[in-house]
Scaffold this active site. Structure first.
Site: not given
Length: 1176
Positions: A407, A793
């Site tokens: 992440d 996204r």
């Protein structure tokens, strides 16, 4: 009883309906037509066993293991038929393994029982019969009204009824549930909020209807039906009304709540994480090797059985004069005799399957996992957090990682947001030293008149409001001030930020105290973005003071303004925005909305949309996180419709979420754009170096983030994930399958045609969905040819799907996922190894991960040092176990050729039993815990060494065959060396006695124990006093045990074949010579192979062992240093050190320079021996 049994078996679930009806204070209807629902009690049960089911349940679980079940079958066969070995030889090791495992699991469960009893016995106060009754937590029933005081933990899931505040609100922290330390506000419905005493609550007549228990911490739907003066009032209940078990009451004197979920049905209990079911590559290899050895075992048994009957085809061997058959044996079925003999040989050779391998591996993983937590280099002093191991089953998998999925926010970055820029009505501003300055101030601007907004930091000084700052007319200036004021009002009102009670009490009620600077306010927020924005607005001059009942208080230029909070439209990942509806002091009603530009701009019909869109893109290119602000003024008629539709949706029990989503879409439209904000999330320390090290180790790094394309690319470039020389390919904004497929083909062609060493790929969530729908293979081909991939996204499930796609690809690489938030849990659980970052977005990721670390930079040491060591240790452990068991049982097989396959055992039954349990178990266990084949700092500073162990290289079929062949060759030397050297010499025993069967077997066994132990010593390169103790102590223990066992007539033994055998054996000098000769011959072959391998085909690791590191080690041809006055034999010693690859720790200087990357001071607990740098 029968109903309970059916529930346990799953045939009669306890909850028949989708909802539950709870009568508050258990006041059931008196008409007799109501049948109360059955609810469980409030006991928490984390234990696995009870006194009654421990033995059967534990045995069942243990015998599900193939090796344990196999030895159970062998043990039963020994009991049922006449076998050459005693049932004790199989039963005792099996009993030992089962007992050790059962004791370990029983002890762990006993600790869980103690913990459960402590929790279940905690005192609580319950409202019953009009008074407060003290009882135990386990006695709380669904429907009971519970009183909780400040700083106490909620004992069940409660719906808030009232608090000591008039508005019925309270503050809690959920740190034990999700790690979030911010204060969260929960509110009671108005009708119960006024019931603040036990007497008043005793008059309450109400019913709660809510959903059945579910694990989602943030989802709750229900309604409360209150009966007042013969009328029913219906109020919606949502997550803001539910107080979860495990949360703690803060800044509130006391609250009353009604229990709706108890015991194992509370959300905390439903979120208990079961033990990871992931299996490492080593475990899979181990099972493959077990199958191969099982085939070898069966083959040896079949061969022996066939040869036995071939040999007995001659009549003189079928029934020799000294071994006459009984009448029963002559008349028995040949088929049954064949099966019986096959089973007997199976029992004779069964020790080729190492039963103790499982328990040793389990102990190695369990004990070895403590080194990660003890490593001071993985300790983060600022947050006082050390590395955590949630499952020890995957330690060695840390050394096999080929893909890292990470992440961005909170993992690569600090998740500490700082407000940098904003765009208001199409004009960009920067915050400089607490002042908001328009981009590119005019040259004639002075310090005194920088801009309108610069004066906001001086709340009471209005003389700075000059028109020259913007070069606008006085009419436009008034409009400009209103726009900026409205923008920061939206920032200060559209959020869920909280302030602690102490600060609120000093600020909220009285007039503005100029002595209290805005920086003294401490805000708490679940989102760092919100906190940064509210703090920025306070610095500018619009200060959020706090929530009071249903009002939000803001001070603008020292003037207190109260806004009535009418509704909050909560943020969700689908809408990607949140909104509030407030009533201004003037009576006007406003909707303020905040969210991602993709979710706000399409909803806007006014404002500087295009200019703001350009500014947002510019912010993103700088790596800043952006949010857009918009508003809508509501008429009274519009608000009435909105209020009614929101009430209907929030009180619905069925499809509430879908109805709320539809209402939110209806409300959040026709917005006027105010502007956009940009906050910076700076990179964590040493992220660039860590990513570069991972790349050098041959690991591909993918970044999976929910941020927009421009922001993600900017951060990837700044952190070194992408670099400037890399050819960046893009797969974004694809609208259809055909368009996506064509773009993928073009990218594939560019990769083959472009003469660029490295490519990077950028893909967004929408295009990824299209690519994974019908073009998985084409997409994967493009990805595999890219050095770095960035997915932006991304939804949480998309992250998991990408990892799943890589896992099932033909290469089946080992994947690792790193994340810090709840949205990363799915990918952490999907990857082979999940790493949680203990960050600021809560602890969901850390709780659901296999390992948890405080910073991304710690990943390098976790993989390159701990992963490397764990893999080397357990790979050697597995191979060595099979090797020593081949050495053990092959002489037994060879001996059958010399005893007419009569199934005579070569070893005494006690030796058969203790070989794996006592004589050879400790050296390999200590090796698997402490071995360091190369210095940890070298491993850390040279990531390329990680490639030497990739793709499970040390457990390949080639390496497995080498260890197996080595075991067979050593076994042949043991047997035939003993046979030819000693077997036919009748004068070796001083008393003239000949060598007997047990003497010969003991000689073979003695040579074997010494050889396999010294072989382990040759494999050991890092010696501590523990290694010396267990290695040489094991050999000494064998000799001492044999002398005691054979030197005394033990009364409890029925027969003692070994009486005085060992004494007689050791009394012969020729025996000692034979033992030494055979050990040297066996190990000489291994040493010769090591010489040729190290000289002709050295690995990078072996080169590093012999290479000077940072000029700290002065010897050129060895890592060992020698004193100046070395003898003529020193060169031979140096050669042996090179061959063995070992250095004495006291001869090595480990003075690493401060310029070494990553860790300048290796404080690892792994270094167990003191280092003397003065020797060199």
């Amino acid at each position: 009883m029968w109903r309970w049994v059916r529930q346990q078996l799953g045939f009669d679930p306890p909850h028949q309906s989708d909802t539950r009806t709870i009568y508050i204070a258990n006041r059931f209807p008196q008409n007799g037509l109501y049948t109360p629902q059955k609810f469980i009690d409030n006991r928490i049960i984390s234990s696995k066993y009870t006194v009654w089911n421990f033995v059967p349940k534990n045995l069942f679980e243990q015998f599900r293991r193939v090796a344990n079940f196999y030895f159970l079958i062998i043990f039963l066969v020994q009991l049922m038929i006449d076998t050459p070995t005693s049932p004790i030889t199989s039963g005792l090791p099996l009993f030992f393994v089962i007992t050790v495992t059962a004791i370990k699991q029983g002890y762990e469960d006993w600790l869980r029982h103690n913990s459960d009893n402590e929790v279940n016995g905690a005192p609580v106060y319950v409202v019953r019969s009009g008074g407060l009754v003290k009882t135990r937590s386990k006695n709380i029933r669904v429907g009971d009204i519970v009183r909780i005081a400040k700083d106490e933990i909620f004992p069940a899931d409660l719906v808030l009824l009232s608090s000591d505040r008039l508005d019925g609100s309270c503050h809690i922290t959920t740190a034990s549930l999700d790690g979030e330390t911010n204060l969260k506000t929960h509110v009671a419905v108005p009708e119960t909020a006024v019931l603040q005493t036990v007497a008043n609550l005793d008059t309450l007549v109400a019913v709660i209807e809510c959903q059945q228990p579910e694990a989602d911490l943030y989802r709750f739907m229900g309604r409360m039906i209150i009966t007042q003066q013969m009328e029913e009032i219906v109020r919606p209940l949502g997550p803001e009304s539910l107080l979860l078990r495990g949360a703690r009451l803060k800044n509130t004197k006391e609250i009353f709540g009604v229990a709706v979920y108890t015991g194992m049905e509370t959300k905390m209990a439903l979120n208990y994480k079961s033990k990871s079911q992931k299996r490492s590559a080593v475990e899979k290899s181990m099972n493959t090797f077990l199958i191969i050895y099982l085939i070898i075992l069966i083959s040896e048994a079949i061969i022996s059985t066939i040869l036995k009957y071939t040999w007995q085809a001659e009549e003189k061997w079928d029934e020799p004069w000294y071994n006459q058959k009984t009448e029963h044996q002559r008349n028995s079925s040949k088929i049954l005799r064949f099966i019986s003999d096959f089973l007997a040989f199976l029992v004779l050779y069964n020790f080729i399957i190492p039963i103790s391998l499982y328990v040793t591996v389990e102990m190695q993983k369990f004990l070895g996992s403590f080194f990660i937590g003890w490593d001071l280099d993985l300790y983060h002093e600022e947050s006082d957090q050390k590395a955590q191991v949630n499952t020890s089953d995957l330690n060695e998998e840390l050394g096999q990682v080929e893909y890292v999925f990470t992440d961005k926010t909170g993992t690569l970055t600090e998740n500490e947001m700082q407000f940098r820029e904003c765009s208001i009505n199409g004009i960009k501003y920067q915050e400089i030293s607490g002042r908001l300055v328009p981009e590119g101030p005019t040259p004639d601007s002075s310090e005194g008149n920088l801009s309108y907004l610069s004066s906001f930091s001086h709340l009471n000084n209005l003389s700075h409001l000059t028109s020259s700052s913007f070069r606008t007319s006085p009419e436009n200036e008034t409009e400009l001030i209103k726009e900026h004021d409205l923008f920061f009002k939206a920032v200060s009102l559209c959020h869920t930020v909280q302030i602690s009670n102490v600060q609120i009490d000093g600020i909220g009620d009285g007039p503005w105290q100029s002595s209290l600077a805005p920086s003294q306010l401490e805000y708490y927020a679940s989102s760092p973005d919100e906190k940064a924005l509210v703090e920025a607005a306070a610095r500018i001059g619009i200060v959020f003071i706090g929530n009071f009942e249903e009002t939000m208080e803001v001070k603008t230029l020292g003037k207190l303004e109260r806004y009535k909070l009418l509704h909050i439209l909560e943020f969700d990942s689908d809408r990607r925005r949140m909104s509030v509806i407030v009533q201004a002091p003037s009576g006007e009603k406003f909707l303020f909305a905040k969210g991602a530009e993709s979710s706000i701009l399409p909803k806007c019909i006014g404002g500087e949309i295009e200019k703001t869109r350009i500014h947002v893109d510019e912010f993103a290119l700088k790596g800043l996180r952006t949010l857009c602000m918009a508003y809508r003024q509501l008429t009274s008629e519009e608000y009435e419709v909105i209020d009614r539709r929101l009430f209907e949706a929030r009180t619905a029990l069925q499809l509430r979420e879908e109805k709320l989503a539809n209402v939110f879409q209806f409300i959040e439209k026709e917005l006027i754009l105010l502007g956009a904000t940009a906050v910076e999330d700076r990179l964590q320390d040493k992220v660039r170096e860590t990513i570069e090290a991972l790349r050098m180790a041959g690991i591909k790094v993918w970044v999976l983030t929910g941020d927009k394309h421009e922001t993600a690319v900017s951060v990837s470039l700044s952190c070194g994930h992408f670099h400037r020389t890399m050819n960046i390919l893009e797969l974004i904004n694809q609208k259809s399958d055909s368009e996506c497929a064509e773009q993928l083909r073009q990218l594939a062609r560019r990769i083959t045609e472009d003469h660029v060493i490295q490519h990077g790929l950028v893909v967004d969530g929408t295009s990824l969905s299209l690519a994974l729908r019908e073009h998985e293979k084409l997409f994967m081909d493009v990805c595999r040819n890219c050095s770095a991939v960035l997915c932006c996204r991304m939804a949480p499930l998309q992250k998991a799907k990408v990892i799943r796609l890589i896992k099932i690809s033909p290469e089946k690489p080992i994947t690792l996922a790193v994340g810090d938030g709840a949205n990363d849990v799915s990918m952490i659980q999907e990857a082979h190894v999940g790493i949680g970052i203990m960050g600021k977005e809560g602890r969901q990721a850390a709780r659901n991960s296999d390992y948890a670390i405080a910073r991304f930079k710690f990943l390098s040491k976790l993989l390159f040092v701990h992963g490397h060591f764990y893999y080397i240790r357990i790979a050697t452990l597995v191979q060595y176990f099979f090797y020593k068991n081949v050495c053990f049982i092959t002489p037994q097989f060879l001996y059958q050729f010399y005893c007419l396959f009569s199934q005579q055992t070569l070893y005494d039954s006690v030796y058969l039993t203790l070989y794996n349990i006592c004589f050879t178990s400790l050296p390999i266990l200590i090796y698997s815990l402490l071995e360091q084949h190369i210095d940890p700092q070298v491993l850390h500073n040279k990531p390329t060494l990680y490639r030497d162990i990739s793709k499970n290289r040390l457990l390949s079929i080639k390496t497995f065959l080498y260890w197996t062949i080595l075991g067979f060759s050593h076994a042949f030397i043991f047997f035939f060396g003993s046979y030819f050297l000693m077997g036919k010499d009748i004068s070796l025993l001083g008393n003239g006695q000949m060598f007997g069967n047990w003497t010969f077997g003991t000689l073979v066994f003695t040579v074997m124990v010494i050889t396999v132990t010294v072989k382990m010593a040759l494999e050991t390169r890092f010696w501590t006093w523990i290694n010396h103790l267990v290695t040489w102590g094991s050999i000494i223990f064998y000799f001492v045990f044999s002398l005691f066992y054979g030197g005394i007539l033990w009364p409890f033994l029925g027969s003692q074949n070994m009486y005085f055998v060992f004494f007689q054996l050791l009394s012969s000098g020729s025996v000692w010579f034979a033992i030494i000769l055979m050990v040297v011959i066996c190990l000489f072959l291994d040493i010769v192979k090591k010489v040729f391998d190290r000289q002709l085909y050295p690995t990078n690791t072996e080169k590093a062992q012999l290479t000077e590191t940072n000029s700290s080690i002065k010897c050129l041809d060895s890592m060992c240093c020698f004193s100046e006055g070395e003898t003529a034999c020193a060169s031979v010693g140096r050669m042996l050190e090179r061959v063995i690859g070992r250095c004495s720790p006291t001869h090595v200087s480990r003075s690493w320079s401060a310029s070494d990357p990553f860790y300048t001071n290796d404080r690892s607990i792994l270094t167990l021996s003191t280092m003397d740098s003065s020797t060199c």
